[in-house]
Enzyme design. Structure first.
Site, mmCIF file in Angstrom:
data_model
loop_
_atom_site.group_PDB
_atom_site.id
_atom_site.type_symbol
_atom_site.label_atom_id
_atom_site.label_comp_id
_atom_site.label_asym_id
_atom_site.label_seq_id
_atom_site.Cartn_x
_atom_site.Cartn_y
_atom_site.Cartn_z
ATOM 1 N N PHE A 147 38.321 37.221 46.471
ATOM 2 C CA PHE A 147 36.975 37.810 46.541
ATOM 3 C C PHE A 147 36.166 37.285 47.707
ATOM 4 O O PHE A 147 35.214 37.919 48.140
ATOM 5 C CB PHE A 147 36.214 37.543 45.225
ATOM 6 C CG PHE A 147 35.593 36.166 45.156
ATOM 7 C CD1 PHE A 147 34.338 35.929 45.711
ATOM 8 C CD2 PHE A 147 36.262 35.091 44.574
ATOM 9 C CE1 PHE A 147 33.766 34.663 45.674
ATOM 10 C CE2 PHE A 147 35.706 33.829 44.536
ATOM 11 C CZ PHE A 147 34.448 33.614 45.090
ATOM 12 N N LYS A 171 45.815 45.289 47.746
ATOM 13 C CA LYS A 171 45.284 45.083 46.386
ATOM 14 C C LYS A 171 44.182 44.040 46.525
ATOM 15 O O LYS A 171 44.421 42.832 46.488
ATOM 16 C CB LYS A 171 46.396 44.590 45.463
ATOM 17 C CG LYS A 171 46.205 44.866 43.986
ATOM 18 C CD LYS A 171 44.932 44.351 43.368
ATOM 19 C CE LYS A 171 44.905 42.879 43.094
ATOM 20 N NZ LYS A 171 43.560 42.402 42.657
ATOM 21 N N GLU A 174 39.120 42.373 42.489
ATOM 22 C CA GLU A 174 38.366 43.332 41.670
ATOM 23 C C GLU A 174 36.877 43.002 41.636
ATOM 24 O O GLU A 174 36.070 43.768 41.136
ATOM 25 C CB GLU A 174 38.960 43.433 40.260
ATOM 26 C CG GLU A 174 39.102 42.145 39.462
ATOM 27 C CD GLU A 174 40.366 41.340 39.776
ATOM 28 O OE1 GLU A 174 40.691 41.143 40.964
ATOM 29 O OE2 GLU A 174 41.007 40.869 38.806
ATOM 30 N N ARG A 175 36.490 41.808 42.177
ATOM 31 C CA ARG A 175 35.066 41.439 42.130
ATOM 32 C C ARG A 175 34.233 42.163 43.193
ATOM 33 O O ARG A 175 33.069 42.450 42.992
ATOM 34 C CB ARG A 175 34.897 39.945 42.333
ATOM 35 C CG ARG A 175 35.803 39.157 41.446
ATOM 36 C CD ARG A 175 35.273 37.803 41.074
ATOM 37 N NE ARG A 175 36.346 36.981 40.563
ATOM 38 C CZ ARG A 175 37.062 37.258 39.479
ATOM 39 N NH1 ARG A 175 36.812 38.324 38.767
ATOM 40 N NH2 ARG A 175 38.044 36.466 39.108
ATOM 41 N N SER A 224 43.845 31.573 44.815
ATOM 42 C CA SER A 224 43.906 30.204 44.312
ATOM 43 C C SER A 224 45.376 29.745 44.213
ATOM 44 O O SER A 224 46.289 30.573 44.142
ATOM 45 C CB SER A 224 43.197 30.116 42.962
ATOM 46 O OG SER A 224 43.687 31.117 42.099
ATOM 47 N N CYS A 279 37.358 28.970 51.761
ATOM 48 C CA CYS A 279 38.531 28.094 51.696
ATOM 49 C C CYS A 279 38.505 27.090 52.838
ATOM 50 O O CYS A 279 39.247 26.131 52.827
ATOM 51 C CB CYS A 279 39.807 28.912 51.746
ATOM 52 S SG CYS A 279 39.991 29.747 53.305
ATOM 53 N N GLU A 381 39.752 21.828 43.315
ATOM 54 C CA GLU A 381 38.804 22.627 44.106
ATOM 55 C C GLU A 381 37.626 23.041 43.213
ATOM 56 O O GLU A 381 37.828 23.519 42.093
ATOM 57 C CB GLU A 381 39.546 23.875 44.600
ATOM 58 C CG GLU A 381 38.710 24.795 45.464
ATOM 59 C CD GLU A 381 39.500 26.029 45.914
ATOM 60 O OE1 GLU A 381 40.159 26.669 45.068
ATOM 61 O OE2 GLU A 381 39.445 26.345 47.114
#
Ligand code: NAD
Length: 497
Positions: A147, A171, A174-175, A224, A279, A381
């Protein structure tokens, strides 16, 4: 309610499952995205299979021209895209523009693809024998993205994958699914053939369908670490080429001779910018020596108090809300955990409310001192606006911290000493190093990738590593006999007797 559907050739099937798109600035639901299944993926794959051979056969400069036109279109729609991105992600507009711009730089790199696709050639490898190699596309590739960079990361993958002649199925998270769809529309407008850049939305069900699909040759994943590892293993077991970038816990080492004003400026941006949801953020600062730690802390505290938090369209704000209520609860849980583990909570950002947006997912900037390496909150994290100070007694201890950490994405050192910087860059066990640069994301013609649990697989994103990932090398050994009877006169022009 606003609904985001798949971006496919030949119409979109009705969905039976959806995921809410939240409104980070105000809380609550602002729309929904369709969650696809294997049937949706099959439709995308069929269109990709139909379109890809002609796209691959097109000469590379024509594919490069599509990239040129796409770049111009994205620039034309920059404001629209940045607002769309900020509304779903929560990052401020300037950050959204940076997200798009860093992706565009990869598109720019792809405009030069005829040059980078050139193979190698050896003349006379044997008698009458030449050997050459060529880079060919894999066929159909897929990208699964997180996201936090809904423009940049799809473009890292999609621009390289398509420009070298593959069909690409994205793909996205979805957020924040709107920008990926808009990019697909702009690719079509730029002249990419239908079926070459498609978007399927979904969750684990769609990811598994991608990983198992026999017609998909390669999967690039960013997200992640646990999921990256899972994607890597399952994709490789299915015989695919897979690269899977994971989480991070980047350290910023502050040497006693560093310019502390510069460090504080860099740190506040790198630790709290985009609410820490990068990240390549710097959530750990490692001052070397207690004097450095005290001096740094004294400057850091007022700088953190001066940060302005606002909604994503507030041009004065340094950062906005985090992405969802769940993520806010998770980050606040880590703050509690770090305090329980015995670190000194210098500034507590929990409970922050923005006037007029009390239901938004805001977290104030948080600072911990005396964090130690045995704490879970140090090992894992957090991915929020939380800065943890871990004091090191000397350079050797400082270099060992990021080197021994489970993640190895990025690291930075702040110093005026060229030898210390050089030594650090050469010895530290981390994939991307900044020297007086807090967020060392390499430019598009180098490559991006972390080590250890930050990256599974052999190749990095974009640059020549990206070209390698999205192509396979064919090696040709050719022998052309002279054809001149006994072979003695092969080069003499035939005469008529
Ligand atoms: P995430 O791992 O939750 O999601 C990434 C993708 O995996 C999404 O498309 C999601 O739909 C899918 N997914 C989610 N759960 C899944 C499951 N159980 N099985 C299969 N697929 C699943 O990551 P996120 O929260 O969207 O993004 C943040 C994470 O991404 C952070 O850990 C961050 O460090 C990392 N990240 C890494 C890099 C890098 O280059 N190393 C870059 C950006 C973000």
């Amino acid at each position: 309610m606003r609904q985001i559907d798949h971006f496919l050739v030949g119409g979109v099937p009705a969905a039976s499952r959806f995921s809410d798109i939240m409104d980070p600035n105000n809380g609550g639901v602002q729309g929904r995205v369709a969650l696809g299944d294997k049937a949706v993926l099959d439709q995308a794959v069929a269109a990709a299979q139909k379109a890809q051979p002609a796209w691959a056969a097109m000469n590379p400069q024509r594919r490069a021209r599509v990239m040129f036109d796409f770049k111009a279109l994205v620039e034309k729609h920059m404001d629209e895209l940045a607002h769309m991105l900020s509304a779903e992600h929560g990052k401020v507009i300037a950050d959204s523009k940076g997200d798009i711009q860093r992706g565009l730089e990869v598109v720019e790199f792809c405009c030069g693809l005829p040059h980078v696709l050139k193979g190698e050639y050896t003349q006379g490898a044997g008698p009458g024998i030449d050997v050459y190699s060529m880079r060919q596309p894999l066929g159909i590739g897929a990208g699964i993205t997180p996201f936090n960079f809904p423009a940049m990361i799809p473009l890292w993958m999609g621009a390289v994958a398509t420009s070298v002649g593959n069909a690409f199925i994205l793909k996205p998270s979805e957020r924040d699914p709107s920008v990926p769809n808009r990019l697909a529309e702009l690719f079509l407008e730029a002249g990419i053939p239908e079926g070459i850049f498609q978007v399927v939305h979904g969750d684990k069900e769609m990811v598994d369908a991608i990983l198992d699909h026999p017609a998909i040759s390669a999967v690039s994943f960013v997200g992640s670490s646990d999921i990256a590892h899972y994607v890597y293993n399952r994709g490789v077991a299915a015989g695919k080429r897979v690269q899977a970038m994971g989480g991070a816990k980047n350290h910023g080492i502050v040497m006693p001779d560093a310019d502390l004003d510069q460090v504080v400026n860099d740190l506040t941006g790198a630790a709290f910018g985009s609410a820490g949801e990068r990240c390549m953020a710097l959530p750990v600062v490692v001052p070397v020596g207690d004097d450095t730690a005290e001096a740094l802390k004294a400057k850091l505290i007022p700088a953190i108090h001066a940060l302005k938090i606002g909604i994503s369209t507030d041009t004065e704000a340094h950062y906005g809300p985090v992405v969802t209520a769940q993520h806010k609860a998770k980050v606040e849980g880590w703050i509690q955990k770090c305090a329980d583990e015995g670190a000194e909570l210098v500034i507590d950002g929990r409970g922050f409310k923005l006037q007029g947006h009390e239901e938004g997912y805001f977290i104030g900037p948080t600072l911990f001192d005396h964090v130690t390496t045995d704490m879970e909150s140090y090992k894992e994290e957090i991915f929020g606006p939380v800065l943890q100070m871990v004091r090191a007694k000397d350079f050797e201890e400082a270099i060992s911290l990021p080197s021994k950490h489970q993640y190895g994405n990025g690291v930075a050192i702040f110093t005026r000493n060229g030898h210390a910087a050089r030594e650090f860059a050469s010895r530290v066990n981390v994939g991307m190093v900044g020297i007086n640069v807090p967020i060392p994301v390499p430019v598009a013609y180098h490559s991006f990738g972390g080590w250890k649990r930050s990256g599974f697989g052999d190749t990095d994103q974009y640059g020549m590593e990206g070209i390698k990932f999205w192509t396979k090398v064919k090696k040709v050994t050719a022998r052309w006999p002279d054809g001149g009877g006994d072979g003695s006169n092969a080069f003499i022009i035939p005469t008529m007797g």
